[in-house]
Design a protein around this motif. Structure first.
Motif, mmCIF file in Angstrom:
data_model
loop_
_atom_site.group_PDB
_atom_site.id
_atom_site.type_symbol
_atom_site.label_atom_id
_atom_site.label_comp_id
_atom_site.label_asym_id
_atom_site.label_seq_id
_atom_site.Cartn_x
_atom_site.Cartn_y
_atom_site.Cartn_z
ATOM 1 N N ARG A 362 8.185 -8.993 2.698
ATOM 2 C CA ARG A 362 7.066 -7.942 2.970
ATOM 3 C C ARG A 362 7.604 -6.582 4.095
ATOM 4 O O ARG A 362 7.797 -7.033 5.263
ATOM 5 N N ILE A 363 6.731 -5.463 4.314
ATOM 6 C CA ILE A 363 8.035 -4.951 5.093
ATOM 7 C C ILE A 363 6.475 -3.325 5.045
ATOM 8 O O ILE A 363 5.926 -3.406 4.651
ATOM 9 N N MET A 364 6.252 -3.963 6.089
ATOM 10 C CA MET A 364 5.086 -3.047 7.037
ATOM 11 C C MET A 364 4.908 -2.274 8.354
ATOM 12 O O MET A 364 5.781 -2.879 9.618
ATOM 13 N N ASP A 365 4.514 -0.996 8.344
ATOM 14 C CA ASP A 365 4.343 -0.248 9.200
ATOM 15 C C ASP A 365 2.978 -0.118 9.819
ATOM 16 O O ASP A 365 1.681 -0.346 9.170
ATOM 17 N N ASN A 366 2.771 0.237 11.795
ATOM 18 C CA ASN A 366 1.176 0.303 11.900
ATOM 19 C C ASN A 366 1.237 1.928 12.209
ATOM 20 O O ASN A 366 0.626 2.120 13.381
ATOM 21 N N GLY A 420 -2.105 1.656 8.624
ATOM 22 C CA GLY A 420 -0.527 1.027 8.438
ATOM 23 C C GLY A 420 -0.582 1.207 6.995
ATOM 24 O O GLY A 420 -1.315 0.928 6.071
ATOM 25 N N THR A 421 1.092 0.538 6.264
ATOM 26 C CA THR A 421 1.693 1.120 5.285
ATOM 27 C C THR A 421 2.204 -0.449 4.875
ATOM 28 O O THR A 421 3.053 -1.074 5.232
ATOM 29 N N GLU A 422 2.239 -1.302 3.802
ATOM 30 C CA GLU A 422 2.995 -2.188 3.271
ATOM 31 C C GLU A 422 3.355 -2.304 2.324
ATOM 32 O O GLU A 422 2.591 -2.229 1.224
ATOM 33 N N PHE A 423 4.372 -2.291 1.679
ATOM 34 C CA PHE A 423 5.399 -2.203 0.914
ATOM 35 C C PHE A 423 5.140 -3.706 0.536
ATOM 36 O O PHE A 423 6.161 -4.921 1.658
ATOM 37 N N ILE A 424 5.403 -4.597 -0.315
ATOM 38 C CA ILE A 424 5.715 -6.150 -1.051
ATOM 39 C C ILE A 424 6.681 -5.966 -2.232
ATOM 40 O O ILE A 424 6.341 -5.580 -3.460
ATOM 41 N N ILE A 425 7.456 -6.502 -1.963
ATOM 42 C CA ILE A 425 8.561 -7.296 -2.799
ATOM 43 C C ILE A 425 8.951 -8.193 -3.490
ATOM 44 O O ILE A 425 8.347 -8.787 -2.599
ATOM 45 N N GLU A 426 8.491 -8.256 -5.057
ATOM 46 C CA GLU A 426 8.549 -9.852 -4.982
ATOM 47 C C GLU A 426 9.990 -10.052 -6.787
ATOM 48 O O GLU A 426 9.455 -9.185 -6.826
ATOM 49 N N ILE A 427 11.003 -10.980 -6.859
ATOM 50 C CA ILE A 427 11.783 -11.249 -6.978
ATOM 51 C C ILE A 427 12.401 -12.282 -7.339
ATOM 52 O O ILE A 427 12.100 -12.533 -6.133
ATOM 53 N N PRO A 428 12.356 -12.812 -8.703
ATOM 54 C CA PRO A 428 12.958 -14.199 -8.742
ATOM 55 C C PRO A 428 14.278 -14.410 -7.712
ATOM 56 O O PRO A 428 15.127 -13.667 -8.078
ATOM 57 N N ILE A 429 14.573 -15.885 -7.900
ATOM 58 C CA ILE A 429 15.460 -16.316 -6.870
ATOM 59 C C ILE A 429 16.828 -16.216 -7.754
ATOM 60 O O ILE A 429 18.541 -15.393 -7.305
#
Length: 443
Positions: A362-366, A420-429
């Motif tokens: 998760r990468i979020m800014d305000n 603010g905005t949040e980008f959520i990245i989900e990937i398999p291990i």
């Protein structure tokens, strides 16, 4: 109109006979029904091209029959001609409101009936052909639109691929060229510090054994401020040592970020990739006269090595973090212009294992946040809200392809305007074999 079928709905057997003979002689196929109920059942099995419908019938009159026919998606487009002995305007208006295309008043004039039926059958035929052509045209438009979208994506991949390939090679080349002289300086600073320490100790011995220097030496000591030099020289060496360590870390980050020698899937430390990206962006995070510094808050979970295309995933981090910094810069500028209280800029980065074989970043800014109408277009190729010359609109589109198509993961955005905005990245291990394909978007 050949082989056209007409359904006649009338409770009067004589009328059915007359109309059937007339239409049959004209080469039309005729079906009959003696009530609205029978007609509604009849069309369930086969559809006529036109319906002649009597108004006055028992059980279900013509108006109700017409209403039900028009409510049925299968029969709503079949032209209906009302037949009635009533000649008042109200009934005609009611019929047309329900969707009838024409009215025939009893007693019938056979030539008139036949002419009206042929006219509406022709119109129905033409309308059907028009709908077919419209459907074909819509299909062509869809195909062209899809082809244009595919072309845009391919264009984006080629541009970004060439761009990132060149950037990766350049970064790796610069890191290699800097690495050698920095290692030389870093390695020799230790010896230089020891040598200078020895010289200073020797100088102190001279001062102890010869406490009364000659006038010429005394004048020189006062002129160069020996005590200050002795104190400051070691500080300078320590600063040089710290500086070379910093450059060494930057070079290491550049090599981790570019990873040009790792085109295949490889298990890597994701946190190293994020940290290397932050190191490269450090100059944009620190305070400058035009805006305050941006604080980065990291909450890293315990992650195992992640199988991925490391260089490409680092590009995703670079794109998202660069956008976050842009958003915070824009927020600061707006606050300056509007006079609003400027909250300190922050970027939050967290990682965690969310379920077996998957991780979440998760990468979020305000900053200012993103409007809903903009958010829906974020991952479209060439879409950008930045001024001309400030952005290509490729970063998030390519990031989406890297995360979703290359890694079989998910990338989505959550945003609240002014919050603010949040980008959520989900990937398999672990990457599946079918996903471990050669890179299409980055060389």
């Amino acid at each position: 109109m050949e082989n056209s079928t007409v359904l006649i709905v009338d409770d009067n057997i004589a009328n059915l006979g007359v109309l059937s003979d007339t239409l049959d002689q004209a080469g039309l196929e005729v079906w009959v029904a003696q009530s609205g109920k029978v007609a509604l059942e009849r069309v369930k099995y086969a559809l006529p091209n036109l319906i002649l419908l009597d108004v006055m019938m028992p059980e279900i009159d013509g108006f109700e029959t017409c209403r039900q026919l028009k409510a049925n998606p299968l029969t709503k487009d079949i032209p209906i001609i009302f037949m009635t002995a009533l000649s008042d305007i109200a009934n005609k208006v009611e019929g047309f409101k329900l969707g009838a295309v024409d009215y025939i008043t009893k007693p019938f004039q056979q030539e008139e009936v036949l002419a009206r039926i042929k006219l509406h059958l022709k119109l129905y035929e033409l309308n059907s052909k028009l709908e077919e052509k419209n459907a074909l045209l819509e299909q062509k438009v869809t195909e062209v639109t899809q082809a244009y979208t595919d072309l845009q994506q391919m264009q984006a991949q080629l541009i970004q691929g060439e761009k990132m390939s060149s950037l990766g090679q350049m970064v790796a080349g610069i890191a290699h060229e800097i690495n050698n002289p920095i290692n030389f300086i870093y390695g020799n600073l230790t010896y230089a510090k020891d040598y200078i320490q020895n010289i200073l100790e020797l100088l102190e011995m001279y001062q102890e054994d010869y406490p009364k220097p000659t006038p010429r030496i005394q004048a020189e000591l006062e002129d160069i401020e020996l005590d200050f030099i002795k104190d400051d020289l070691l500080k300078l060496l320590n600063s040089a040592n710290t500086g070379t360590q910093r450059i060494h870390e930057i070079v290491k980050s550049m090599r981790i970020f570019s990873r040009v020698d790792e085109a295949a899937v490889k298990a890597v430390n994701i946190h190293e990739g994020i940290d290397s990206t932050l190191t490269i962006l450090h100059h944009r995070l620190k305070a400058r006269p035009e805006h305050p510094g941006i604080e980065v808050i990291r909450e890293y979970g315990q992650l195992p090595p992640i199988e991925c295309y490391a260089g490409q995933l680092n590009q995703v981090f670079m794109n998202i973090l660069s956008n976050a910094i842009d958003a915070l810069d824009e927020y600061h500028q707006q606050c300056c212009f509007s006079g609003k209280i400027n909250r300190s800029g922050k970027i939050y980065i967290s990682t965690e294992i969310i379920r077996d074989n998957w991780i979440k970043i998760r990468i979020m800014d305000n900053g200012l946040g993103i409007k809903e109408e903009v958010k829906s277009k974020l991952f479209e190729p060439f879409f950008t809200t930045k001024p001309v010359g400030k952005g290509t609109g490729l970063g998030l589109s390519i990031s989406y392809q890297i995360v979703v198509e290359k890694h079989g993961g998910k990338l989505h955005c959550q945003s609240v305007p002014e919050k603010g905005t949040e980008f959520i990245i989900e990937i398999p291990i672990h990457q599946q074999l079918e996903e471990a394909m050669p890179a299409h978007c980055v060389a």
